[in-house]
Design an enzyme around this catalytic site. Sequence first.
Site, PDB file in Angstrom:
ATOM      1  N   LYS A 224      26.810   6.354  51.858  1.00 51.60           N
ATOM      2  CA  LYS A 224      26.766   5.206  52.771  1.00 51.60           C
ATOM      3  C   LYS A 224      27.772   5.409  53.888  1.00 51.60           C
ATOM      4  O   LYS A 224      28.968   5.572  53.644  1.00 51.60           O
ATOM      5  CB  LYS A 224      27.069   3.886  52.053  1.00 51.60           C
ATOM      6  CG  LYS A 224      26.730   2.703  52.971  1.00 51.60           C
ATOM      7  CD  LYS A 224      27.349   1.403  52.553  1.00 51.60           C
ATOM      8  CE  LYS A 224      28.745   1.191  53.068  1.00 51.60           C
ATOM      9  NZ  LYS A 224      28.867   1.093  54.542  1.00 51.60           N
ATOM     10  N   GLU A 300      40.464   7.761  48.466  1.00 53.73           N
ATOM     11  CA  GLU A 300      41.412   8.191  49.502  1.00 53.73           C
ATOM     12  C   GLU A 300      41.667   6.966  50.359  1.00 53.73           C
ATOM     13  O   GLU A 300      40.771   6.516  51.069  1.00 53.73           O
ATOM     14  CB  GLU A 300      40.801   9.360  50.283  1.00 53.73           C
ATOM     15  CG  GLU A 300      41.840  10.186  50.993  1.00 53.73           C
ATOM     16  CD  GLU A 300      41.973   9.784  52.435  1.00 53.73           C
ATOM     17  OE1 GLU A 300      42.873   8.959  52.732  1.00 53.73           O
ATOM     18  OE2 GLU A 300      41.186  10.283  53.251  1.00 53.73           O
ATOM     19  N   CYS A 334      44.511   7.584  58.419  1.00 55.65           N
ATOM     20  CA  CYS A 334      45.096   7.124  57.158  1.00 55.65           C
ATOM     21  C   CYS A 334      46.496   7.718  56.978  1.00 55.65           C
ATOM     22  O   CYS A 334      47.363   7.103  56.385  1.00 55.65           O
ATOM     23  CB  CYS A 334      44.196   7.507  55.995  1.00 55.65           C
ATOM     24  SG  CYS A 334      43.703   9.227  56.029  1.00 55.65           S
ATOM     25  N   GLU A 431      49.735  -1.329  57.055  1.00 58.29           N
ATOM     26  CA  GLU A 431      49.012  -0.352  57.872  1.00 58.29           C
ATOM     27  C   GLU A 431      48.451  -1.056  59.122  1.00 58.29           C
ATOM     28  O   GLU A 431      47.616  -1.947  59.018  1.00 58.29           O
ATOM     29  CB  GLU A 431      47.871   0.225  57.023  1.00 58.29           C
ATOM     30  CG  GLU A 431      47.214   1.426  57.640  1.00 58.29           C
ATOM     31  CD  GLU A 431      46.219   2.099  56.685  1.00 58.29           C
ATOM     32  OE1 GLU A 431      45.410   1.376  56.061  1.00 58.29           O
ATOM     33  OE2 GLU A 431      46.249   3.333  56.581  1.00 58.29           O
TER      34      GLU A 431
HETATM   35  P1  NAI Z   1      36.928  -0.700  54.564  1.00 54.34           P
HETATM   36  O1  NAI Z   1      37.753  -0.043  53.527  1.00 54.34           O
HETATM   37  O2  NAI Z   1      36.489  -2.092  54.235  1.00 54.34           O
HETATM   38  O3  NAI Z   1      35.640   0.191  54.887  1.00 54.34           O
HETATM   39  C1  NAI Z   1      35.462   1.531  54.495  1.00 54.34           C
HETATM   40  C2  NAI Z   1      34.077   1.707  53.906  1.00 54.34           C
HETATM   41  O4  NAI Z   1      33.943   0.873  52.759  1.00 54.34           O
HETATM   42  C3  NAI Z   1      32.929   1.314  54.838  1.00 54.34           C
HETATM   43  O5  NAI Z   1      31.839   2.183  54.648  1.00 54.34           O
HETATM   44  C4  NAI Z   1      32.564  -0.075  54.345  1.00 54.34           C
HETATM   45  O6  NAI Z   1      31.242  -0.467  54.640  1.00 54.34           O
HETATM   46  C5  NAI Z   1      32.770   0.084  52.852  1.00 54.34           C
HETATM   47  N1  NAI Z   1      32.964  -1.178  52.131  1.00 54.34           N
HETATM   48  C6  NAI Z   1      33.518  -2.333  52.575  1.00 54.34           C
HETATM   49  N2  NAI Z   1      33.479  -3.284  51.614  1.00 54.34           N
HETATM   50  C7  NAI Z   1      32.898  -2.721  50.532  1.00 54.34           C
HETATM   51  C8  NAI Z   1      32.561  -3.197  49.225  1.00 54.34           C
HETATM   52  N3  NAI Z   1      32.802  -4.461  48.861  1.00 54.34           N
HETATM   53  N4  NAI Z   1      31.967  -2.358  48.369  1.00 54.34           N
HETATM   54  C9  NAI Z   1      31.706  -1.070  48.720  1.00 54.34           C
HETATM   55  N5  NAI Z   1      31.982  -0.578  49.942  1.00 54.34           N
HETATM   56  C10 NAI Z   1      32.579  -1.384  50.839  1.00 54.34           C
HETATM   57  O7  NAI Z   1      37.753  -0.670  55.896  1.00 54.34           O
HETATM   58  P2  NAI Z   1      37.539  -1.490  57.271  1.00 54.34           P
HETATM   59  O8  NAI Z   1      37.274  -2.940  56.980  1.00 54.34           O
HETATM   60  O9  NAI Z   1      36.587  -0.789  58.105  1.00 54.34           O
HETATM   61  O10 NAI Z   1      39.010  -1.377  57.889  1.00 54.34           O
HETATM   62  C11 NAI Z   1      40.070  -2.178  57.361  1.00 54.34           C
HETATM   63  C12 NAI Z   1      41.354  -1.406  57.285  1.00 54.34           C
HETATM   64  O11 NAI Z   1      41.216  -0.343  56.359  1.00 54.34           O
HETATM   65  C13 NAI Z   1      41.788  -0.697  58.559  1.00 54.34           C
HETATM   66  O12 NAI Z   1      42.465  -1.561  59.421  1.00 54.34           O
HETATM   67  C14 NAI Z   1      42.686   0.364  58.029  1.00 54.34           C
HETATM   68  O13 NAI Z   1      43.962  -0.173  57.778  1.00 54.34           O
HETATM   69  C15 NAI Z   1      42.033   0.749  56.713  1.00 54.34           C
HETATM   70  N6  NAI Z   1      41.186   1.958  56.814  1.00 54.34           N
HETATM   71  C16 NAI Z   1      41.635   3.107  56.238  1.00 54.34           C
HETATM   72  C17 NAI Z   1      40.901   4.260  56.358  1.00 54.34           C
HETATM   73  C18 NAI Z   1      41.350   5.550  55.759  1.00 54.34           C
HETATM   74  O14 NAI Z   1      41.015   6.613  56.267  1.00 54.34           O
HETATM   75  N7  NAI Z   1      42.057   5.533  54.650  1.00 54.34           N
HETATM   76  C19 NAI Z   1      39.657   4.316  57.109  1.00 54.34           C
HETATM   77  C20 NAI Z   1      39.220   3.024  57.611  1.00 54.34           C
HETATM   78  C21 NAI Z   1      39.989   1.907  57.468  1.00 54.34           C
END
Ligand code: NAI
Length: 533
Positions: A224, A300, A334, A431
């Site tokens: 996804k 991660e 990240c 973050e």
């Molecule tokens: P997120 O962690 O919610 O999204 C990442 C992935 O998880 C996306 O594909 C999203 O659709 C999916 N996702 C979201 N809710 C889910 C659920 N309940 N079950 C399964 N999959 C789910 O991150 P988001 O909302 O885009 O960004 C929020 C914060 O997360 C950012 O401000 C940043 O601090 C952090 N982040 C960290 C990343 C990293 O590389 N470690 C990458 C993106 C965001």
Amino acid sequence: MAARRLSLLLSRTASSNPFLRGNNSRLTRGAFSYSTSAAIEEPLTPSVKVDYTQLLINGKFVDSASGKTFPTLDPRTGNVIAHVAEGDSEDVDRAVAAARKAFDEGPWPKMTAYERSRILLRFADLLEKHNDEVATLETWDNGKPYEQAAKIEIPMVVRFFRYYAGWADKIHGLTVPADGEHHVQILHEPFGVAGQIIPWNFPLLMFAWKVAPALACGNTIVLKTAEQTPLSALYVAKLFLEAGLPPGVLNIISGFGPTAGAALSSHMDVDKLAFTGSTETGKIVLQLAAKSNLKPVTLELGGKSPFIVCEDADVEKAAELAHFALFFNQGQCCCAGSRTFVHERIYDQFLEKAKALAVNRVVGDPFKAGIQQGPQIDTEQFEKILRYIRLGVDSGATLETGGERFGSTGYYVQPTVFSNVQDDMLIAKEEIFGPVQSILKFKDLGDVVRRANTTRYGLAAGVFTQNIDTANTLTRALRAGTVWVNCFDVFDAAIPFGGYKMSGQGREKGIYGLNSYLQVKAVVTPLKNPAWI
Ligand code: NAI
Ligand code: MG
């Protein structure tokens, strides 16, 4: 990606992107620094066609079961690029069924590893051929500088697939002597169906980190993409089919987290799950996996990585690297070096340099040559960053430069530097995921080690010193999955990556990345005449 190589590439002035309308002279004229009062110019129009917007299930591009779509937006303007099929649980069911069939009955795990390797290599060749088109889609959907996508990230994805293609036919088990009366083989086998959920900050690179090792080991996949950036994965999926990947081996679902992402995480027929994103969502995904079929999960997650500048450091170089460590990719990394600890004796000198670098950072349309910083990914992240900046000011940190929106359209944020940051301020603890540098002062090594480790995160750390003993002390004392010494953000397919503490579980990349897609089977048979051996 060595820092120096990256900055050299980003400072080139001529763009050779054939997928933009307009001529190059217009491109080069567009670069400007944020300190000018000019608004963002009319955005350049990418002329690449968005041909793939449906879900990929069982080797075919199809609409979602509900027929619903969602818009993917251009972060330069907030305008719609394309409407993309919105996958939900019914689509996840179909995709998992296709992946199951491809694993249980299909050719993939039964194919010789050499043949699997050849398909991965063919894919890498095709991607290399289409480098500029894919980079254009990536920039359009994500907002990252085109030169970064075209010259660093997509070539790195190609390299990644070649690296794991090389592993495919070198994965083997062991035999162990055990009790001398039994022949014991340890087999390394693929899990089966791997569910993978990726974020938007490095859409295709995260695709590669997950897909390449899983396929090399013989798993099939339902992946996804992030709802903000669905386009590049769909485009390269077509290249995978062209390379001869059998139907059902790789399925791609575009859609949202709480619907498609949750359905994948809690699916009873998914054998392994890999996730990259926020720590909060990582916890949800782990719970969903536990409540369903206890599938193993690698995570991660976020970070608040310290970048430590010791008193003996070359201040100019340290400031440049600290700037790169934080501002690269609009600060949306990240492993961003988001707590810059500087020794009190060089603090003032460092601060001056750090501020100058931020003031001179070139912000603008990421398709223009020489641009170092494009827009943030979306309105939610944009507002979150501005909120943290206000929090920084309110809590008493000194705003040295930036602090506001850049221009009047899209999600651009001024490169921002805070000095006088204290450990208990929220900007030093959480973050921000944006172009906001927080500079903190330290007295001695004991002080900085304790403070650097006082965080729930442990993804990465940077150490800047010319003293080998200081480097050795710090690299061992810091609780983080990666420590870069006198460099930062150096990535290679062979170097493992992952977090200590709440920054994650397991490792990706290198040989460690293979281990997360293999399970171990012990096969024991009696030896007829053990005395003879
Ligand atoms: P997120 O962690 O919610 O999204 C990442 C992935 O998880 C996306 O594909 C999203 O659709 C999916 N996702 C979201 N809710 C889910 C659920 N309940 N079950 C399964 N999959 C789910 O991150 P988001 O909302 O885009 O960004 C929020 C914060 O997360 C950012 O401000 C940043 O601090 C952090 N982040 C960290 C990343 C990293 O590389 N470690 C990458 C993106 C965001
Ligand atoms: Mg988008």
